[in-house]
Scaffold this motif. Structure first.
Motif, PDB file in Angstrom:
ATOM      1  N   LEU A 191       0.830  -1.210   0.000  1.00 45.71           N
ATOM      2  CA  LEU A 191       0.000   0.000   0.000  1.00 45.71           C
ATOM      3  C   LEU A 191       0.867   1.263   0.000  1.00 45.71           C
ATOM      4  CD1 LEU A 191      -2.799   1.323   0.100  1.00 45.71           C
ATOM      5  CD2 LEU A 191      -2.698   1.165   2.598  1.00 45.71           C
ATOM      6  N   VAL A 192       1.894   1.289   0.844  1.00 51.59           N
ATOM      7  CA  VAL A 192       2.751   2.487   0.945  1.00 51.59           C
ATOM      8  C   VAL A 192       3.477   2.738  -0.384  1.00 51.59           C
ATOM      9  CG1 VAL A 192       4.788   3.466   2.088  1.00 51.59           C
ATOM     10  CG2 VAL A 192       3.039   2.302   3.449  1.00 51.59           C
ATOM     11  N   TYR A 193       4.043   1.692  -0.946  1.00 50.23           N
ATOM     12  CA  TYR A 193       4.752   1.854  -2.225  1.00 50.23           C
ATOM     13  C   TYR A 193       3.801   2.259  -3.338  1.00 50.23           C
ATOM     14  CZ  TYR A 193       9.484   0.482  -1.003  1.00 50.23           C
ATOM     15  OH  TYR A 193      10.757   0.472  -0.500  1.00 50.23           O
ATOM     16  N   THR A 194       2.583   1.715  -3.317  1.00 49.35           N
ATOM     17  CA  THR A 194       1.608   2.062  -4.356  1.00 49.35           C
ATOM     18  C   THR A 194       1.205   3.538  -4.246  1.00 49.35           C
ATOM     19  OG1 THR A 194       0.805  -0.202  -4.333  1.00 49.35           O
ATOM     20  CG2 THR A 194      -0.607   1.406  -5.392  1.00 49.35           C
ATOM     21  N   ALA A 195       1.081   4.025  -3.007  1.00 51.87           N
ATOM     22  CA  ALA A 195       0.726   5.438  -2.800  1.00 51.87           C
ATOM     23  C   ALA A 195       1.850   6.348  -3.317  1.00 51.87           C
ATOM     24  CB  ALA A 195       0.467   5.699  -1.316  1.00 51.87           C
ATOM     25  N   LEU A 196       3.093   5.995  -2.996  1.00 55.64           N
ATOM     26  CA  LEU A 196       4.231   6.795  -3.477  1.00 55.64           C
ATOM     27  C   LEU A 196       4.326   6.733  -5.006  1.00 55.64           C
ATOM     28  CD1 LEU A 196       6.916   5.747  -0.824  1.00 55.64           C
ATOM     29  CD2 LEU A 196       5.775   7.970  -1.007  1.00 55.64           C
ATOM     30  N   LEU A 197       4.063   5.540  -5.549  1.00 62.18           N
ATOM     31  CA  LEU A 197       4.090   5.355  -6.999  1.00 62.18           C
ATOM     32  C   LEU A 197       3.027   6.231  -7.668  1.00 62.18           C
ATOM     33  CD1 LEU A 197       4.917   3.778  -9.608  1.00 62.18           C
ATOM     34  CD2 LEU A 197       3.242   2.039  -8.958  1.00 62.18           C
ATOM     35  N   ALA A 198       1.842   6.307  -7.046  1.00 63.46           N
ATOM     36  CA  ALA A 198       0.749   7.093  -7.626  1.00 63.46           C
ATOM     37  C   ALA A 198       1.137   8.572  -7.718  1.00 63.46           C
ATOM     38  CB  ALA A 198      -0.511   6.922  -6.785  1.00 63.46           C
ATOM     39  N   LEU A 199       1.777   9.085  -6.660  1.00 67.62           N
ATOM     40  CA  LEU A 199       2.215  10.492  -6.665  1.00 67.62           C
ATOM     41  C   LEU A 199       3.202  10.727  -7.805  1.00 67.62           C
ATOM     42  CD1 LEU A 199       2.805  11.180  -2.853  1.00 67.62           C
ATOM     43  CD2 LEU A 199       1.003  12.144  -4.296  1.00 67.62           C
ATOM     44  N   LEU A 200       4.149   9.817  -7.910  1.00 71.76           N
ATOM     45  CA  LEU A 200       5.174   9.937  -8.952  1.00 71.76           C
ATOM     46  C   LEU A 200       4.562   9.828 -10.347  1.00 71.76           C
ATOM     47  CD1 LEU A 200       8.423   9.715  -9.517  1.00 71.76           C
ATOM     48  CD2 LEU A 200       7.791   7.370 -10.013  1.00 71.76           C
ATOM     49  N   ALA A 201       3.688   8.828 -10.518  1.00 69.24           N
ATOM     50  CA  ALA A 201       3.124   8.562 -11.849  1.00 69.24           C
ATOM     51  C   ALA A 201       2.266   9.733 -12.321  1.00 69.24           C
ATOM     52  CB  ALA A 201       2.304   7.279 -11.810  1.00 69.24           C
ATOM     53  N   VAL A 202       1.462  10.287 -11.430  1.00 64.09           N
ATOM     54  CA  VAL A 202       0.606  11.415 -11.826  1.00 64.09           C
ATOM     55  C   VAL A 202       1.465  12.672 -12.016  1.00 64.09           C
ATOM     56  CG1 VAL A 202      -1.343  12.877 -11.135  1.00 64.09           C
ATOM     57  CG2 VAL A 202      -1.442  10.411 -10.739  1.00 64.09           C
TER      58      VAL A 202
END
Lengths: 53, 318
Positions: B228-239
């Motif tokens: 979950l934590v990595y996915t949240a950080l990934l979402a910030l980066l990806a957007v």
């Protein structure tokens, strides 16, 4: 033992040998193609001025 | 019948059963991983602002793919002992007895040298050196060192899989800017949730092999929260990448939709108990894993679309 025209080994390894052969042929085509692109792209022919002179 | 002929026929029968075909040697190069390498490197190459001759571009991608394949063969050589223990990998050519470990090493080393030299000659030596570093990173840093020594193996080792778009960009431009590193970061941050989801539903594989995956060292509950934590950080980066030089409206739309779905999946995984997962045979974890494949493909596809539409005044924000 007399030599046979095609040993069983050759039939068994036919696909492997064919694969290696085609890979090597492809490599030659790539080297040739790269050479053509590089030579024509870097203008190794005579410069225009020299030709004019 | 002489002893010699009996022995010869026995050897022939044995080799026929275990003899490697051309396809077995090819599968040492991990073709599925290679397809990801080809695609992301191609996007890196085409998203770069410098046009490349199509044949040179084709050769660059080919040699990057061969370099990636070579590192896969070296990985299989080094990991042959654990590959034969894990269900997922025991059918590979070395554990199944079709290819000798030494053959895989020789093939890997030969193709590594060939790919680095050929990429250097076809494009530039910066790209060639970068490919060499990537092979070194995957084989020595990840496979030989980190994989069996730290639960962060996937996190740091994921960098090796994230380099190809940077190599593609460098092959085209001969230099580096922020944009290729954003593509690197996208793959780098995507790798841990992708593999941890796999580790959750391939239950005993990593335990049996003694690989210190997060599921083994910190437990499955901790792994769920890590996803979950990595996915949240990934979402910030990806957007956030949408507002860089490689982004645009198409990419932004893809990023918003896919990250919303990915975050929802990660949240569901984090909330689940092991009993929930066992009850439906890890349905959520499996679908999250499948979604992760689509996630990366669509993000890079969107970057590619933006790059291809730019000459027509449609791609990017301008």
């Amino acid at each position: 033992m007399s030599l046979r025209k095609s040993h069983e080994l050759h039939q068994r390894r036919f696909s492997r040998n064919l694969g290696v052969g085609l890979t090597l042929a492809a490599f030659i085509v790539i080297i040739f193609g790269l050479t053509i692109v590089k030579v024509s792209g870097t203008g190794l022919g005579l410069p225009t001025e020299e030709v004019q002179n | 019948m002489s002893d010699a002929s009996i022995n010869a026929s026995t050897v022939t029968t044995q080799t026929r059963v275990n003899e490697a075909s051309f396809g077995d040697y090819f599968s040492l190069l991990k073709p599925r991983v290679m397809s990801l390498v080809v695609f992301t490197a191609l996007v890196g190459l085409l998203a770069a602002p410098v046009p490349v001759h199509p044949f040179v571009g084709f050769c660059a991608i080919l040699f990057i793919a061969i370099g990636g394949g070579a590192s896969g063969a070296l990985n299989m050589w080094w990991d042959a002992d654990i590959d034969k223990v894990m269900k997922r990998t025991k059918g590979r050519p070395i554990p199944s007895g079709k290819v000798e470990a030494g053959e895989a090493m020789a093939l890997g080393l030969a193709l590594s040298g060939l790919s680095v030299i050929m990429l250097g000659l076809a494009t530039n030596w910066f790209a060639g050196a970068f490919l060499g570093f990537t092979i070194f990173f995957y084989v020595v840093v990840y496979t030989m060192w980190l994989k069996r020594s730290t639960p962060q193996n996937i996190v740091i080792g994921g960098a090796a899989g994230a380099f190809p778009p940077v190599i593609g960009w460098v092959a085209a431009t001969g230099s580096m800017t922020l944009e290729p590193w954003l593509m690197f970061a996208l793959t780098f941050m995507w790798t841990p949730p992708h593999f941890w989801a796999l580790a959750l539903f391939m239950r005993s594989d990593y335990d049996d092999a003694g690989v210190p995956m997060l599921t083994v060292t910190h437990g499955r509950r901790a792994t769920r929260w890590h996803i979950l934590v990595y996915t949240a950080l990934l979402a910030l980066l990806a957007v956030g990448t949408a507002f860089s030089g490689i982004g645009g409206p198409i990419y932004l739309t893809v990023a918003v939709v896919m990250n919303a779905l990915f975050l929802r999946g990660a949240w569901q995984i984090a909330r689940r108990t092991e009993d929930d997962s066992e009850a439906d045979n890890y349905k959520v974890e499996r679908s999250f894993f499948k979604l992760s494949l689509l996630y990366l493909f669509l993000h890079f596809g969107a970057i590619l679309a933006e790059a291809l539409l730019k000459p027509y005044g449609l791609g990017g924000w301008s």
